[in-house]
Design a protein around this motif. Structure first.
Motif, PDB file in Angstrom:
ATOM      1  N   TYR A  96      -3.317  14.168 -24.739  1.00  0.00           N
ATOM      2  CA  TYR A  96      -2.385  14.004 -23.622  1.00  0.00           C
ATOM      3  C   TYR A  96      -1.237  13.095 -24.034  1.00  0.00           C
ATOM      4  N   ALA A  97      -0.060  13.339 -23.474  1.00  0.00           N
ATOM      5  CA  ALA A  97       1.109  12.518 -23.772  1.00  0.00           C
ATOM      6  C   ALA A  97       0.962  11.155 -23.108  1.00  0.00           C
ATOM      7  N   PRO A  98       1.849  10.210 -23.465  1.00  0.00           N
ATOM      8  CA  PRO A  98       1.741   8.850 -22.913  1.00  0.00           C
ATOM      9  C   PRO A  98       1.892   8.825 -21.392  1.00  0.00           C
ATOM     10  N   GLU A  99       1.451   7.719 -20.817  1.00  0.00           N
ATOM     11  CA  GLU A  99       1.652   7.476 -19.395  1.00  0.00           C
ATOM     12  C   GLU A  99       3.136   7.648 -19.051  1.00  0.00           C
ATOM     13  N   GLY A 100       3.404   8.145 -17.880  1.00  0.00           N
ATOM     14  CA  GLY A 100       4.796   8.393 -17.504  1.00  0.00           C
ATOM     15  C   GLY A 100       5.256   9.765 -17.954  1.00  0.00           C
ATOM     16  N   MET A 101       4.393  10.470 -18.703  1.00  0.00           N
ATOM     17  CA  MET A 101       4.740  11.811 -19.172  1.00  0.00           C
ATOM     18  C   MET A 101       3.646  12.803 -18.833  1.00  0.00           C
ATOM     19  N   PHE A 134       2.796  16.627 -20.224  1.00  0.00           N
ATOM     20  CA  PHE A 134       3.162  16.849 -21.625  1.00  0.00           C
ATOM     21  C   PHE A 134       1.935  16.635 -22.508  1.00  0.00           C
ATOM     22  N   ILE A 135       1.903  17.341 -23.611  1.00  0.00           N
ATOM     23  CA  ILE A 135       0.796  17.150 -24.554  1.00  0.00           C
ATOM     24  C   ILE A 135       1.330  16.999 -25.972  1.00  0.00           C
ATOM     25  N   VAL A 136       0.474  16.458 -26.820  1.00  0.00           N
ATOM     26  CA  VAL A 136       0.737  16.358 -28.249  1.00  0.00           C
ATOM     27  C   VAL A 136      -0.126  17.420 -28.923  1.00  0.00           C
ATOM     28  N   GLU A 195       6.304  20.940 -20.675  1.00  0.00           N
ATOM     29  CA  GLU A 195       6.989  21.513 -21.831  1.00  0.00           C
ATOM     30  C   GLU A 195       6.015  22.459 -22.496  1.00  0.00           C
TER      31      GLU A 195
END
Ligand SMILES: [Zn+2]
Ligand SMILES: [Zn+2]
Lengths: 486, 486
Positions: free
Chosen positions: B33-38, B41-43, B161
């Motif tokens: 999972y992407a950082p907090e606030g995002m 979104f994923i990595v 995204e």
């Protein structure tokens, strides 16, 4: 204006290199400018994009052979992530594009469109690395980045959005990071020399021109025919600054927690700009056969009574070359004459043209013409494939030789500020001259001639300590110069 | 919790499919999972991204064979471009992420991060197309798009995204556009069936669920094991709406100016979500050999006195397979026992495991274990390569058969609203039932069970006129149902 003139290049490379370049890019159908309101953006057309695919094919293969894995990180970066490494904020803050709204709602924290991804990749590397067994960790991504620079658009050279690859690695120690930095620099050099037919110069950037946060920025520089240097790609030894900012640590063989060393390295589509600029001429685009979408174009020349035999012979030649793996196009359009076709394919940069008329059919021959210099040879049909391959190699060698000659002629020595300025003012190119390492000395030169320090020598054996100390004291290689010439 | 438990999957696919899916994605190292606030979104980690590269390799080859050229258009779209096709504005406006600032300055006109690129590609196609000789024009781009949907993140399935390819073509007439639409649908189906080991269902979307501005949206739908349908990819016949909005016209053979017909078609990384969801199990990821980063893992089993001979034999086997083009990994780690390794590679979805111990060495054999069902066979060393290839084919066939069985068992007939709701409520899956074409009839069902019309039959021979008229009157295929069952 006739259609022929409209098609052809009207500017001259020698006298108006900027306008000439823009015309080549447009008329060879490589790229178009983006819509009004989007200055700095371009549309990359298939003929331009296929050049980028050549870059991807080559680098991806070499990266894979040397332990790099591709990944994909988010397009956006939270503002507080970007702020964690202080040099990065200072370096990129003025150029960041900000997303402030999602749908009809304002975001709580605005998001940066990535200008480069260290700040979002390093924290994940920190999560994924636990022990020395997880190192080295080598990631790469192919993506676009956005940097809001207020400069005139120059397709591939200067654009607000550009395509690139960015590699990010973590290592146990300085030696590992430094070896990585040089491995990538080698691969970039190989791309230029073995794929783009362009010799490059290796070096390090002076301290005041390093990547924000880097210990050392290494570079490959390419000299353009107009005497200007293009930074062809950079490979950064980031030392421990990003690892410290993002807690990228690992437990070593003795279970001691240590801070990793990281690198990052990138090559952008600016490489395509340098490629186009280097080889092309007043007839249009010139490409090495390694990257040309079509390596060979066959232009049949017929009259009513010879049409059938010429076209049949041409089709057989095309099939034979295609079978052998040559990228060949048979231009059998009825509505265009051979002269028009010659011009069009010269404009589009096809390295080798084969002309086939009734004489060639009768004699079992083919006439081959090299794009760079128009050299014309007759080839026997029996040896078609090997001859064509030899011709393509010759074209590559010609392009490389011309670029090499340009580079060799334009590296000059200088022993005083006056000599530096005189030499650069007259010839452009590089001046090799001693430099003390002080930015102020560069400024004094910069004020007088449009020139800057391109690179200092790279002491590639220096792994321990600050290997750049030596470089500072050694002689520097510049596009321009400085005043510390002893 | 022991390290083994931490490694393994704790949720069960049958009872908690959502949690189980999230766990597989994370523990098989596909995405984070992407950082907090995002949120949203994923990595995408290397093991996940390599699956996407398989998609790219296959589709790019098929696209190339059928006349498609890759290009790259800007990440941003000016707001007034997005507004030109009215259905697109209405469809995407609530989901657009907006860039409002470049560096420290506010932009004069805000820019949309592309939610899809018809609005920026069509005007360029309009510039590039002059005559019928320029048609068909077929472009594709691989990129990411952003759609600001306020839903819970589910890696690959639901992300703000996402990576995708979007194809955009222009044709002289309706027949050309329709043929194109179906060609791409065929290729998407081929990807699922021949690469992902997943049967899919072809159909058209009902009118109220078409792509904004499209004449017809065709779809391939995949049934998940939990009884839900996933839209696997869509191919749109856009008719003339975009061509009219962006002046995409051409002069035909009689020099008459005509409006082109366009299509667009896309497959996103949601396909990876469907792939993972379909085959994986409570031990972790299961992948078909076609896309697995490692097709074969070799696990050597040794004691102190047999270590050397077992490792040497294993290395020879690995070399032989690699030579034959098999993606093989030899797990010779000292610090892990064989049981741990079995679990880890099962978790990561390697289709075939080869176990090699002293007995195998003595007998010149190899023990082969299929990932999906644990079937174990002894193979002679002499026939290693052909046996391994046969095993990989068997694994593929097993995965396909299971998915096909699930699909066949879960397409049911229904003759009344009660029967539709009962069937879906009890089994999930698809119900095949007549439908009049009125959205209101779907709504009545939707209110009662969480189900909607997935597809109506595709009359693929219907090129002239509105081929969907027939579909409306024919029986409809649904994940859920409706009430027009006569
Ligand atoms: Zn000095
Ligand atoms: Zn109805």
């Amino acid at each position: 204006m006739s259609e022929d003139q409209e098609l052809g290049i009207t500017e001259q490379k020698e006298y108006n290199p900027g306008e000439w370049y823009a015309e080549v890019v447009e008329k060879a159908e490589l790229a178009s400018y983006a819509p009004e309101g989007m200055g700095g953006f371009i549309v990359t057309r298939p003929r331009g994009y296929s050049l980028w695919e050549s870059v991807q094919d080559n680098l991806d293969r070499w990266f894979d052979e040397t332990g790099v894995e591709n990944a994909y990180f988010p397009l956006f970066i939270p503002e507080d992530y970007l702020e964690r490494e202080k040099d990065v904020v200072e370096g990129f803050d003025p150029e960041v594009a900000w997303v402030t709204h999602g749908g009809h709602d304002e975001l709580e924290e605005r998001l940066a469109v990535r200008p480069t991804s260290e700040s979002i990749i390093a924290p994940y590397m920190a999560q994924w690395v636990r022990s020395h067994r997880d190192l080295p960790l080598r990631l790469n991504q192919w993506c676009s980045v956005v940097r809001w620079e207020a400069t005139e658009t120059k397709p591939f050279f200067r654009t607000k959005e550009f395509l690139w690859q960015e590699g990010h690695t973590a290592h146990e120690d300085e030696a590992g990071a430094w070896e990585e930095t040089l491995t990538r620099l080698d691969q970039y050099q190989r791309l230029y020399e073995d794929v783009f037919a362009m010799p490059v110069m290796r070096g390090a950037k002076p301290d005041h021109d390093k990547f924000p946060g880097a210990d050392t920025t290494t570079t490959v520089e390419a000299l353009m025919p107009d005497g200007k240097s293009v930074q062809g790609a950079t490979s950064h030894n980031l030392g421990q600054s990003f690892a410290e900012a993002f807690d990228l640590t690992f437990s070593d063989e003795d279970e001691v927690e240590r801070v990793a060393h990281t690198t990052s390295w990138g090559l952008s589509w600016r490489a395509l700009g340098a490629l186009i600029m280097t080889h092309s001429d007043d007839q249009g685009l010139v490409l090495p056969p390694t990257v040309a979408p079509e390596q060979v174009v066959i232009v049949p020349i017929w009259q009513e009574d010879t049409k059938e035999s010429v076209l049949q012979y041409s089709a057989e030649i095309a099939a034979e070359l295609e079978e052998a793996g040559v990228r060949v196009h048979l231009d059998d359009r009825d509505e265009r004459n051979p002269g028009f076709k010659y011009n069009e394919w010269e404009l589009k940069g096809v390295p080798l043209r084969l002309e086939i008329g009734p004489n060639e059919v009768a004699d079992g021959e083919i006439t081959a013409v090299h794009r760079p210099d128009g050299e014309q040879t007759t080839t026997a049909r029996d040896t078609l494939v090997e001859d064509v391959e030899a011709h393509l190699d010759e074209v590559y060698a010609k392009l490389y030789a011309t670029a090499e000659e340009n580079l060799e002629e334009n590296v000059r020595e200088a022993d005083s500020p006056e000599e530096i300025m005189g030499t650069i003012g007259q010839h452009g190119g590089y001046v090799r001259t001693p430099w003390c390492g002080d930015e102020a000395c560069e400024e004094a030169i910069k004020e007088k001639v449009h020139a800057e320090i391109v690179a200092v020598p790279l002491d590639e054996s220096a792994v321990e300590g600050d290997h750049r100390d030596n470089a500072h004291r050694a002689e520097a290689v510049h596009e321009p110069g400085d005043e510390c010439t002893v």
